[in-house]
Design a protein around this motif. Sequence first.
Motif, PDB file in Angstrom:
ATOM      1  N   ARG A   1       0.875  -1.176   0.000  1.00 17.59           N
ATOM      2  CA  ARG A   1       0.000   0.000   0.000  1.00 17.59           C
ATOM      3  C   ARG A   1       0.906   1.218   0.000  1.00 17.59           C
ATOM      4  O   ARG A   1       1.700   1.411   0.905  1.00 17.59           O
ATOM      5  N   ASP A   2       0.789   2.016  -1.048  1.00 19.40           N
ATOM      6  CA  ASP A   2       1.533   3.274  -1.148  1.00 19.40           C
ATOM      7  C   ASP A   2       0.586   4.406  -0.792  1.00 19.40           C
ATOM      8  O   ASP A   2      -0.535   4.466  -1.305  1.00 19.40           O
ATOM      9  N   VAL A   3       1.042   5.295   0.086  1.00 20.84           N
ATOM     10  CA  VAL A   3       0.247   6.458   0.475  1.00 20.84           C
ATOM     11  C   VAL A   3       1.034   7.697   0.082  1.00 20.84           C
ATOM     12  O   VAL A   3       2.158   7.892   0.527  1.00 20.84           O
ATOM     13  N   HIS A   4       0.452   8.522  -0.785  1.00 23.23           N
ATOM     14  CA  HIS A   4       1.060   9.765  -1.249  1.00 23.23           C
ATOM     15  C   HIS A   4       0.316  10.910  -0.555  1.00 23.23           C
ATOM     16  O   HIS A   4      -0.888  11.059  -0.720  1.00 23.23           O
ATOM     17  N   HIS A   5       1.042  11.699   0.235  1.00 21.07           N
ATOM     18  CA  HIS A   5       0.443  12.798   0.986  1.00 21.07           C
ATOM     19  C   HIS A   5       0.557  14.097   0.192  1.00 21.07           C
ATOM     20  O   HIS A   5       1.482  14.273  -0.597  1.00 21.07           O
ATOM     21  N   PRO A   6      -0.366  15.036   0.424  1.00 19.36           N
ATOM     22  CA  PRO A   6      -0.342  16.301  -0.320  1.00 19.36           C
ATOM     23  C   PRO A   6       0.934  17.115  -0.115  1.00 19.36           C
ATOM     24  O   PRO A   6       1.317  17.890  -0.979  1.00 19.36           O
ATOM     25  N   ASP A   7       1.618  16.937   1.018  1.00 19.29           N
ATOM     26  CA  ASP A   7       2.841  17.709   1.274  1.00 19.29           C
ATOM     27  C   ASP A   7       4.085  17.062   0.668  1.00 19.29           C
ATOM     28  O   ASP A   7       5.191  17.518   0.904  1.00 19.29           O
ATOM     29  N   GLY A   8       3.905  15.981  -0.114  1.00 22.90           N
ATOM     30  CA  GLY A   8       5.027  15.348  -0.793  1.00 22.90           C
ATOM     31  C   GLY A   8       5.580  14.134  -0.087  1.00 22.90           C
ATOM     32  O   GLY A   8       6.442  13.442  -0.621  1.00 22.90           O
ATOM     33  N   ARG A   9       5.108  13.844   1.130  1.00 22.56           N
ATOM     34  CA  ARG A   9       5.585  12.637   1.816  1.00 22.56           C
ATOM     35  C   ARG A   9       5.053  11.397   1.101  1.00 22.56           C
ATOM     36  O   ARG A   9       4.023  11.432   0.441  1.00 22.56           O
ATOM     37  N   TYR A  10       5.788  10.304   1.274  1.00 24.08           N
ATOM     38  CA  TYR A  10       5.457   9.050   0.597  1.00 24.08           C
ATOM     39  C   TYR A  10       5.711   7.915   1.579  1.00 24.08           C
ATOM     40  O   TYR A  10       6.751   7.873   2.232  1.00 24.08           O
ATOM     41  N   GLU A  11       4.748   7.030   1.715  1.00 20.69           N
ATOM     42  CA  GLU A  11       4.893   5.870   2.607  1.00 20.69           C
ATOM     43  C   GLU A  11       4.599   4.605   1.819  1.00 20.69           C
ATOM     44  O   GLU A  11       3.687   4.574   1.007  1.00 20.69           O
ATOM     45  N   ARG A  12       5.366   3.554   2.089  1.00 23.77           N
ATOM     46  CA  ARG A  12       5.088   2.243   1.494  1.00 23.77           C
ATOM     47  C   ARG A  12       4.995   1.231   2.629  1.00 23.77           C
ATOM     48  O   ARG A  12       5.884   1.130   3.461  1.00 23.77           O
TER      49      ARG A  12
END
Length: 78
Positions: free
Chosen positions: A53-64
């Motif tokens: 699950r990839d989560v792309h946040h509006p502030d440019g952060r990225y989590e996998r």
Amino acid sequence: MTGRHRRPPEPAPPEPAPPERAAALLHAAGTGRAVEEEGVVVFDGSAVPYAYRDVHHPDGRYERHLQRLDPPPPTLPL
């Protein structure tokens, strides 16, 4: 030598997002909401599948987030 100070090294510039992530990052920034992508991946040289699950946040952060998909236990004859 005492009394001499060195300037700390300049931080490395951030690496650009790969093309496959750029669309999701732009969408998250444009809408102001986090964008989630889910799927299954098998890495090179491995036969083990992983759910991601990839989560792309509006502030440019990225989590996998990765979860190994183990095969179900074998059924035992009754």
